[in-house]
Scaffold this motif. Structure first.
Motif, PDB file in Angstrom:
ATOM      1  N   LYS A   9     -14.278  13.533  -5.529  1.00 17.48           N
ATOM      2  CA  LYS A   9     -15.382  12.594  -5.774  1.00 17.48           C
ATOM      3  C   LYS A   9     -15.953  12.139  -4.440  1.00 17.48           C
ATOM      4  O   LYS A   9     -15.242  12.045  -3.443  1.00 17.48           O
ATOM      5  CB  LYS A   9     -14.893  11.394  -6.576  1.00 17.48           C
ATOM      6  CG  LYS A   9     -14.474  11.743  -7.985  1.00 17.48           C
ATOM      7  CD  LYS A   9     -14.005  10.514  -8.718  1.00 17.48           C
ATOM      8  CE  LYS A   9     -13.518  10.924 -10.113  1.00 17.48           C
ATOM      9  NZ  LYS A   9     -12.619   9.949 -10.689  1.00 17.48           N
ATOM     10  N   THR A  10     -17.236  11.829  -4.450  1.00 10.26           N
ATOM     11  CA  THR A  10     -17.904  11.375  -3.229  1.00 10.26           C
ATOM     12  C   THR A  10     -17.925   9.856  -3.188  1.00 10.26           C
ATOM     13  O   THR A  10     -18.255   9.202  -4.178  1.00 10.26           O
ATOM     14  CB  THR A  10     -19.350  11.911  -3.186  1.00 10.26           C
ATOM     15  OG1 THR A  10     -19.291  13.333  -3.162  1.00 10.26           O
ATOM     16  CG2 THR A  10     -20.081  11.420  -1.953  1.00 10.26           C
ATOM     17  N   ILE A  11     -17.568   9.318  -2.041  1.00 10.26           N
ATOM     18  CA  ILE A  11     -17.674   7.874  -1.806  1.00 10.26           C
ATOM     19  C   ILE A  11     -18.584   7.680  -0.606  1.00 10.26           C
ATOM     20  O   ILE A  11     -18.439   8.344   0.423  1.00 10.26           O
ATOM     21  CB  ILE A  11     -16.290   7.236  -1.559  1.00 10.26           C
ATOM     22  CG1 ILE A  11     -15.500   7.197  -2.871  1.00 10.26           C
ATOM     23  CG2 ILE A  11     -16.436   5.840  -0.963  1.00 10.26           C
ATOM     24  CD1 ILE A  11     -14.179   6.472  -2.790  1.00 10.26           C
ATOM     25  N   VAL A  57     -13.457  -3.403   3.294  1.00 13.93           N
ATOM     26  CA  VAL A  57     -12.540  -3.132   4.394  1.00 13.93           C
ATOM     27  C   VAL A  57     -12.383  -1.624   4.525  1.00 13.93           C
ATOM     28  O   VAL A  57     -12.037  -0.944   3.555  1.00 13.93           O
ATOM     29  CB  VAL A  57     -11.158  -3.773   4.153  1.00 13.93           C
ATOM     30  CG1 VAL A  57     -10.159  -3.323   5.224  1.00 13.93           C
ATOM     31  CG2 VAL A  57     -11.261  -5.285   4.113  1.00 13.93           C
ATOM     32  N   LEU A  58     -12.651  -1.100   5.706  1.00 13.07           N
ATOM     33  CA  LEU A  58     -12.412   0.304   6.014  1.00 13.07           C
ATOM     34  C   LEU A  58     -11.094   0.393   6.781  1.00 13.07           C
ATOM     35  O   LEU A  58     -10.938  -0.242   7.822  1.00 13.07           O
ATOM     36  CB  LEU A  58     -13.551   0.885   6.848  1.00 13.07           C
ATOM     37  CG  LEU A  58     -14.956   0.739   6.250  1.00 13.07           C
ATOM     38  CD1 LEU A  58     -16.003   1.323   7.194  1.00 13.07           C
ATOM     39  CD2 LEU A  58     -15.035   1.400   4.877  1.00 13.07           C
ATOM     40  N   ASP A  59     -10.146   1.141   6.227  1.00  8.05           N
ATOM     41  CA  ASP A  59      -8.808   1.280   6.782  1.00  8.05           C
ATOM     42  C   ASP A  59      -8.652   2.711   7.298  1.00  8.05           C
ATOM     43  O   ASP A  59      -8.474   3.638   6.516  1.00  8.05           O
ATOM     44  CB  ASP A  59      -7.785   0.974   5.675  1.00  8.05           C
ATOM     45  CG  ASP A  59      -6.350   1.272   6.060  1.00  8.05           C
ATOM     46  OD1 ASP A  59      -6.072   1.472   7.256  1.00  8.05           O
ATOM     47  OD2 ASP A  59      -5.505   1.313   5.148  1.00  8.05           O
ATOM     48  N   PHE A  60      -8.757   2.891   8.621  1.00  6.91           N
ATOM     49  CA  PHE A  60      -8.632   4.210   9.246  1.00  6.91           C
ATOM     50  C   PHE A  60      -7.154   4.458   9.544  1.00  6.91           C
ATOM     51  O   PHE A  60      -6.532   3.674  10.261  1.00  6.91           O
ATOM     52  CB  PHE A  60      -9.454   4.265  10.532  1.00  6.91           C
ATOM     53  CG  PHE A  60     -10.931   4.114  10.308  1.00  6.91           C
ATOM     54  CD1 PHE A  60     -11.732   5.230  10.092  1.00  6.91           C
ATOM     55  CD2 PHE A  60     -11.539   2.858  10.312  1.00  6.91           C
ATOM     56  CE1 PHE A  60     -13.102   5.106   9.892  1.00  6.91           C
ATOM     57  CE2 PHE A  60     -12.901   2.714  10.112  1.00  6.91           C
ATOM     58  CZ  PHE A  60     -13.685   3.844   9.894  1.00  6.91           C
ATOM     59  N   VAL A  98     -13.244  -8.048  -2.864  1.00  5.20           N
ATOM     60  CA  VAL A  98     -13.314  -7.267  -1.625  1.00  5.20           C
ATOM     61  C   VAL A  98     -12.925  -5.825  -1.960  1.00  5.20           C
ATOM     62  O   VAL A  98     -11.915  -5.578  -2.620  1.00  5.20           O
ATOM     63  CB  VAL A  98     -12.374  -7.832  -0.540  1.00  5.20           C
ATOM     64  CG1 VAL A  98     -12.411  -6.976   0.717  1.00  5.20           C
ATOM     65  CG2 VAL A  98     -12.740  -9.278  -0.213  1.00  5.20           C
ATOM     66  N   GLN A  99     -13.732  -4.895  -1.513  1.00  5.12           N
ATOM     67  CA  GLN A  99     -13.451  -3.473  -1.715  1.00  5.12           C
ATOM     68  C   GLN A  99     -12.677  -2.948  -0.506  1.00  5.12           C
ATOM     69  O   GLN A  99     -12.874  -3.432   0.617  1.00  5.12           O
ATOM     70  CB  GLN A  99     -14.764  -2.690  -1.862  1.00  5.12           C
ATOM     71  CG  GLN A  99     -15.630  -3.160  -3.005  1.00  5.12           C
ATOM     72  CD  GLN A  99     -14.942  -3.001  -4.353  1.00  5.12           C
ATOM     73  OE1 GLN A  99     -14.363  -1.959  -4.641  1.00  5.12           O
ATOM     74  NE2 GLN A  99     -14.995  -4.028  -5.173  1.00  5.12           N
ATOM     75  N   PHE A 100     -11.820  -1.989  -0.728  1.00  6.85           N
ATOM     76  CA  PHE A 100     -11.040  -1.360   0.340  1.00  6.85           C
ATOM     77  C   PHE A 100     -11.225   0.142   0.222  1.00  6.85           C
ATOM     78  O   PHE A 100     -11.189   0.691  -0.882  1.00  6.85           O
ATOM     79  CB  PHE A 100      -9.553  -1.686   0.199  1.00  6.85           C
ATOM     80  CG  PHE A 100      -9.182  -3.097   0.570  1.00  6.85           C
ATOM     81  CD1 PHE A 100      -8.465  -3.364   1.725  1.00  6.85           C
ATOM     82  CD2 PHE A 100      -9.547  -4.167  -0.238  1.00  6.85           C
ATOM     83  CE1 PHE A 100      -8.118  -4.662   2.066  1.00  6.85           C
ATOM     84  CE2 PHE A 100      -9.206  -5.475   0.092  1.00  6.85           C
ATOM     85  CZ  PHE A 100      -8.490  -5.720   1.252  1.00  6.85           C
ATOM     86  N   TYR A 144      -5.962   1.703  -3.414  1.00  8.72           N
ATOM     87  CA  TYR A 144      -7.409   1.652  -3.178  1.00  8.72           C
ATOM     88  C   TYR A 144      -7.927   3.052  -2.847  1.00  8.72           C
ATOM     89  O   TYR A 144      -7.169   3.926  -2.433  1.00  8.72           O
ATOM     90  CB  TYR A 144      -7.791   0.614  -2.121  1.00  8.72           C
ATOM     91  CG  TYR A 144      -7.018   0.596  -0.833  1.00  8.72           C
ATOM     92  CD1 TYR A 144      -7.466   1.304   0.278  1.00  8.72           C
ATOM     93  CD2 TYR A 144      -5.860  -0.171  -0.703  1.00  8.72           C
ATOM     94  CE1 TYR A 144      -6.777   1.260   1.479  1.00  8.72           C
ATOM     95  CE2 TYR A 144      -5.170  -0.221   0.497  1.00  8.72           C
ATOM     96  CZ  TYR A 144      -5.628   0.496   1.577  1.00  8.72           C
ATOM     97  OH  TYR A 144      -4.943   0.453   2.762  1.00  8.72           O
ATOM     98  N   PRO A 145      -9.239   3.284  -3.042  1.00 11.83           N
ATOM     99  CA  PRO A 145      -9.802   4.623  -2.839  1.00 11.83           C
ATOM    100  C   PRO A 145      -9.518   5.167  -1.443  1.00 11.83           C
ATOM    101  O   PRO A 145      -9.533   4.424  -0.463  1.00 11.83           O
ATOM    102  CB  PRO A 145     -11.309   4.427  -3.041  1.00 11.83           C
ATOM    103  CG  PRO A 145     -11.435   3.178  -3.830  1.00 11.83           C
ATOM    104  CD  PRO A 145     -10.263   2.316  -3.468  1.00 11.83           C
ATOM    105  N   GLN A 146      -9.273   6.473  -1.386  1.00 12.45           N
ATOM    106  CA  GLN A 146      -8.960   7.162  -0.145  1.00 12.45           C
ATOM    107  C   GLN A 146      -9.908   8.341   0.026  1.00 12.45           C
ATOM    108  O   GLN A 146     -10.157   9.081  -0.933  1.00 12.45           O
ATOM    109  CB  GLN A 146      -7.518   7.682  -0.174  1.00 12.45           C
ATOM    110  CG  GLN A 146      -6.480   6.588  -0.287  1.00 12.45           C
ATOM    111  CD  GLN A 146      -6.389   5.774   0.989  1.00 12.45           C
ATOM    112  OE1 GLN A 146      -6.356   6.319   2.093  1.00 12.45           O
ATOM    113  NE2 GLN A 146      -6.360   4.464   0.859  1.00 12.45           N
ATOM    114  N   VAL A 147     -10.412   8.507   1.246  1.00 10.09           N
ATOM    115  CA  VAL A 147     -11.307   9.622   1.550  1.00 10.09           C
ATOM    116  C   VAL A 147     -10.867  10.273   2.858  1.00 10.09           C
ATOM    117  O   VAL A 147     -10.140   9.670   3.650  1.00 10.09           O
ATOM    118  CB  VAL A 147     -12.787   9.166   1.664  1.00 10.09           C
ATOM    119  CG1 VAL A 147     -13.302   8.662   0.324  1.00 10.09           C
ATOM    120  CG2 VAL A 147     -12.961   8.100   2.740  1.00 10.09           C
TER     121      VAL A 147
END
Length: 195
Positions: free
Chosen positions: A59-61, A72-75, A102-104, A127-130
């Motif tokens: 899926k595309t995010i 929150v972007l978690d690298f 809050v989205q993660f 939470y979603p992972q890409v």
């Protein structure tokens, strides 16, 4: 003679009270690794670069789909020891603030889908992972966000602008507490990893 000694002593004391003690100067620099590792991350107030990345199931995010919400972007990566060490903290922060809307989004620098999937399952990341499934050095998201160190965290506001960029979970949590004052700190008995 006694007068000169007294004046010298008083001047010395005045100077010492104006200078930070060696211990506190070391502590503040040791605690703030952002000065070393977060220098090229997007600055607060700047537009967060949009991206379009794939989840494990294809899926595309896009970052822009979270416009109007904090995100929150978690690298991170499964091979990163510091990322694995911080994962319980990130899960706790997610549990606290996802309830506030809050989205993660986790952005992995794994190159093998299997390693990435195993880490998500092992650490119970919900939470979603890409990922681009590219080496960190070669990933386009690395260049867009100035990533030199992981884990790195970027908090994006509802307006699409960066609120905070850091490599420290405690700074991320502190900023979220400022945005959402009054959010109860969970009892450690409620967090399995901290029992």
């Amino acid at each position: 003679m006694m007068k000169k000694l007294l004046v010298s002593f008083l001047i010395g004391m005045a100077v010492m009270t104006l200078l930070p003690t060696n211990a506190s100067a070391q502590s503040s620099s040791a605690d703030d690794v952002d000065t070393k590792y977060a220098v090229d991350l997007p600055k607060a107030g700047t537009e967060a670069p949009d991206f379009q990345l794939q989840t494990i199931d294809g899926k595309t995010i896009k970052l822009s789909q979270y416009r109007g919400q904090y995100c929150v972007l978690d690298f991170w990566a499964s091979w990163c020891g510091d990322c694995r060490k911080d994962m319980p903290e990130m899960k706790r922060i997610y549990d606290r603030f996802s309830k506030q809307g809050v989205q993660f989004v986790g952005i992995s620098f794994d190159t093998r889908k299997e390693s990435w999937q195993n880490a998500i399952e092992k650490y119970g990341i919900s939470y979603p992972q890409v990922s681009e499934l590219k080496n960190m050095r070669d990933a386009s998201i690395t260049k867009a966000y100035g990533i030199h160190w992981i884990p790195s965290y970027v908090l994006v506001g509802p307006d699409g602008k960066v609120c905070l960029s850091t490599v420290l979970t405690w700074k991320l949590e502190k900023k979220l507490e400022e945005v959402f004052p009054g959010i109860k700190v969970p009892d450690t008995a409620d967090i399995p990893e901290l029992r």
